[in-house]
Design a protein around this motif. Structure first.
Motif, PDB file in Angstrom:
ATOM      1  N   LYS A   4      41.908  26.832  45.253  1.00  0.00           N
ATOM      2  CA  LYS A   4      43.533  26.472  44.101  1.00  0.00           C
ATOM      3  C   LYS A   4      43.224  25.996  43.328  1.00  0.00           C
ATOM      4  O   LYS A   4      43.984  26.268  42.393  1.00  0.00           O
ATOM      5  CB  LYS A   4      43.897  25.446  44.870  1.00  0.00           C
ATOM      6  CG  LYS A   4      44.421  24.953  46.298  1.00  0.00           C
ATOM      7  CD  LYS A   4      45.056  23.927  47.309  1.00  0.00           C
ATOM      8  CE  LYS A   4      45.489  23.985  48.591  1.00  0.00           C
ATOM      9  NZ  LYS A   4      45.644  21.913  48.513  1.00  0.00           N
TER      10      LYS A   4
ATOM     11  N   LEU B 247      42.569  29.780  42.157  1.00  0.00           N
ATOM     12  CA  LEU B 247      44.812  30.481  41.568  1.00  0.00           C
ATOM     13  C   LEU B 247      45.465  29.621  40.557  1.00  0.00           C
ATOM     14  O   LEU B 247      46.552  30.503  39.936  1.00  0.00           O
ATOM     15  CB  LEU B 247      45.283  30.443  42.843  1.00  0.00           C
ATOM     16  CG  LEU B 247      44.293  30.764  44.087  1.00  0.00           C
ATOM     17  CD1 LEU B 247      45.349  30.899  45.376  1.00  0.00           C
ATOM     18  CD2 LEU B 247      45.011  32.786  43.953  1.00  0.00           C
ATOM     19  N   LYS B 248      45.663  28.712  40.018  1.00  0.00           N
ATOM     20  CA  LYS B 248      46.535  28.156  39.325  1.00  0.00           C
ATOM     21  C   LYS B 248      45.394  28.722  37.972  1.00  0.00           C
ATOM     22  O   LYS B 248      46.328  28.935  36.960  1.00  0.00           O
ATOM     23  CB  LYS B 248      46.047  26.306  39.400  1.00  0.00           C
ATOM     24  CG  LYS B 248      46.828  26.209  40.796  1.00  0.00           C
ATOM     25  CD  LYS B 248      46.797  24.355  41.289  1.00  0.00           C
ATOM     26  CE  LYS B 248      47.472  24.194  42.229  1.00  0.00           C
ATOM     27  NZ  LYS B 248      47.730  22.838  42.268  1.00  0.00           N
TER      28      LYS B 248
ATOM     29  N   ALA C 134      47.129  32.514  37.957  1.00  0.00           N
ATOM     30  CA  ALA C 134      47.779  32.910  37.669  1.00  0.00           C
ATOM     31  C   ALA C 134      48.950  31.608  37.330  1.00  0.00           C
ATOM     32  O   ALA C 134      49.584  30.722  38.025  1.00  0.00           O
ATOM     33  CB  ALA C 134      48.414  33.390  39.095  1.00  0.00           C
TER      34      ALA C 134
ATOM     35  N   GLY D 194      52.265  31.496  38.588  1.00  0.00           N
ATOM     36  CA  GLY D 194      52.634  31.685  40.214  1.00  0.00           C
ATOM     37  C   GLY D 194      52.732  33.276  40.189  1.00  0.00           C
ATOM     38  O   GLY D 194      52.340  33.975  39.409  1.00  0.00           O
ATOM     39  N   ILE D 195      52.416  33.688  41.607  1.00  0.00           N
ATOM     40  CA  ILE D 195      51.805  35.021  42.024  1.00  0.00           C
ATOM     41  C   ILE D 195      53.281  35.753  42.551  1.00  0.00           C
ATOM     42  O   ILE D 195      53.681  35.157  43.063  1.00  0.00           O
ATOM     43  CB  ILE D 195      50.959  34.737  43.213  1.00  0.00           C
ATOM     44  CG1 ILE D 195      49.901  34.161  42.711  1.00  0.00           C
ATOM     45  CG2 ILE D 195      51.171  36.597  43.671  1.00  0.00           C
ATOM     46  CD1 ILE D 195      48.935  33.991  43.910  1.00  0.00           C
TER      47      ILE D 195
ATOM     48  N   TYR E   5      51.476  40.219  46.127  1.00  0.00           N
ATOM     49  CA  TYR E   5      49.860  39.580  47.036  1.00  0.00           C
ATOM     50  C   TYR E   5      49.480  40.228  47.859  1.00  0.00           C
ATOM     51  O   TYR E   5      50.346  40.808  49.383  1.00  0.00           O
ATOM     52  CB  TYR E   5      49.576  38.340  47.718  1.00  0.00           C
ATOM     53  CG  TYR E   5      48.850  38.228  48.318  1.00  0.00           C
ATOM     54  CD1 TYR E   5      47.205  37.927  47.675  1.00  0.00           C
ATOM     55  CD2 TYR E   5      48.432  37.204  49.848  1.00  0.00           C
ATOM     56  CE1 TYR E   5      46.176  38.486  48.587  1.00  0.00           C
ATOM     57  CE2 TYR E   5      46.990  36.999  50.649  1.00  0.00           C
ATOM     58  CZ  TYR E   5      46.167  37.007  49.932  1.00  0.00           C
ATOM     59  OH  TYR E   5      44.810  36.531  50.479  1.00  0.00           O
TER      60      TYR E   5
ATOM     61  N   GLU F 202      51.042  28.738  48.421  1.00  0.00           N
ATOM     62  CA  GLU F 202      51.419  27.343  47.390  1.00  0.00           C
ATOM     63  C   GLU F 202      51.942  28.213  45.902  1.00  0.00           C
ATOM     64  O   GLU F 202      52.572  28.093  45.329  1.00  0.00           O
ATOM     65  CB  GLU F 202      50.561  26.685  47.180  1.00  0.00           C
ATOM     66  CG  GLU F 202      50.687  25.977  48.924  1.00  0.00           C
ATOM     67  CD  GLU F 202      49.273  24.549  49.401  1.00  0.00           C
ATOM     68  OE1 GLU F 202      49.023  24.801  47.668  1.00  0.00           O
ATOM     69  OE2 GLU F 202      49.042  24.448  50.106  1.00  0.00           O
ATOM     70  N   GLN F 203      51.302  29.495  45.344  1.00  0.00           N
ATOM     71  CA  GLN F 203      51.324  29.550  44.760  1.00  0.00           C
ATOM     72  C   GLN F 203      52.052  30.834  44.524  1.00  0.00           C
ATOM     73  O   GLN F 203      52.596  31.228  42.864  1.00  0.00           O
ATOM     74  CB  GLN F 203      49.750  30.362  43.619  1.00  0.00           C
ATOM     75  CG  GLN F 203      49.214  29.510  42.959  1.00  0.00           C
ATOM     76  CD  GLN F 203      49.156  29.004  41.733  1.00  0.00           C
ATOM     77  OE1 GLN F 203      49.839  27.984  41.986  1.00  0.00           O
ATOM     78  NE2 GLN F 203      49.528  29.002  40.811  1.00  0.00           N
TER      79      GLN F 203
ATOM     80  N   ASN G  61      55.725  32.872  44.500  1.00  0.00           N
ATOM     81  CA  ASN G  61      56.981  32.774  43.480  1.00  0.00           C
ATOM     82  C   ASN G  61      58.232  32.736  44.139  1.00  0.00           C
ATOM     83  O   ASN G  61      58.796  33.939  45.182  1.00  0.00           O
ATOM     84  CB  ASN G  61      57.000  33.367  42.140  1.00  0.00           C
ATOM     85  CG  ASN G  61      56.442  32.911  41.028  1.00  0.00           C
ATOM     86  OD1 ASN G  61      56.500  32.110  40.902  1.00  0.00           O
ATOM     87  ND2 ASN G  61      56.013  34.183  40.275  1.00  0.00           N
TER      88      ASN G  61
END
Length: 268
Positions: A198, A201-202, A205, A208-209, A212, A226-227, A229
């Motif tokens: 987590k 990734l934060k 990005a 957000g992503i 994927y 969770e990331q 968009n």
């Protein structure tokens, strides 16, 4: 008659493959050709990971791509001396009517090994380009996340996404792979074995992503979701983490639409 070395399945797989699962035998191949037949010799063979999921009976041969040189020919499309990419298995000598040939590859770049035809100019390159551009459909300025970023497909996906003007992030399983992937132009890459998912990734990005492209089938896929968009797309291309597993696969087992993302792609 000529002799061919052929890899066959010696016993069933349980977990990771071992030498005991394979056996090399010699097989005689009749080199007297009929009309349209070709006799070829393997120059390189690609043991692609996804082949692990194809059922192969004990005693049977393995499916695989190879770049081959045409030794003898009665087929005008593939004259003697030409090179072809064909899906004909783990064997040194083969005879066919060319039904397994993808294309002739006589004009490969002279500064590249012939194996490029089994990679960037073969199935991995086709999978990366078609899957990314036709299903994930990234736009310039969007963020694309790739798991298995250093792999045959993932490394191509990242480069194509960069050409399209995207921010590209990825995950790898070693620091060496992280360095390699960054050398391809990835904007951010993390080692999923040593870093918190987590957090990584934060950091990679922050906005957000949007796309994927999954080659691994993470158990931690929820961290990616969770990331994601609103309007994001998820392409499920491979499941390397499950191929040798004796457990029930923990991968994407459904196609789902909701307000924030779309799971859109099955390629295997």
């Amino acid at each position: 008659m000529v002799k061919s070395k052929v890899y066959i399945k010696a016993q069933e797989f349980v977990g990771d493959p071992t030498e005991e699962n394979f056996k090399v035998i010699e097989e005689e191949v009749d080199d007297n050709l009929e009309d349209d037949e070709i006799l070829t010799e393997a120059l390189c063979i690609s043991p692609d990971p996804y082949r692990r999921v194809f059922p192969t009976p004990v005693g049977g041969g393995f499916r695989a791509f190879q770049v081959s040189k045409v030794l003898k020919s009665k087929n005008a499309q593939y004259p003697e001396g030409s090179k072809v990419l064909q899906e004909i298995g783990w064997r040194t000598i083969s005879k066919s009517k060319g039904e397994a040939v993808w294309y002739r590859c006589d004009d490969l770049p002279t500064n590249e090994p012939v194996s490029v035809a089994t990679g960037a100019l073969g199935m991995p390159g086709v999978t990366a380009h078609y899957g990314l551009t036709n299903f994930c459909n990234p736009k310039a300025g969007e963020t694309v996340m790739v798991s298995g970023a250093a792999g045959a497909v993932g490394s191509m996906v990242g480069q194509i996404a960069k050409i399209l003007g995207c921010r590209v992030i990825g995950s790898c399983g070693s620091d060496e792979k992280v360095r390699f992937t960054k050398s391809l132009g990835y904007d951010a890459v993390f080692n999923y074995k040593t870093q918190d998912w987590k957090t990584a990734l934060k950091e990679a990005a922050p906005n957000g992503i949007d796309c994927y492209f999954d080659n691994v089938c993470w158990r931690q896929k929820s961290a990616v979701i969770e990331q994601m968009n609103v309007g994001g797309r998820i392409g499920v291309c491979g499941a390397v983490s499950t191929y040798n597993s004796t457990d029930v696969p923990q991968g994407w087992c459904f196609i789902k639409k909701c307000d924030s993302f779309v799971i859109a792609l099955y390629l295997f």
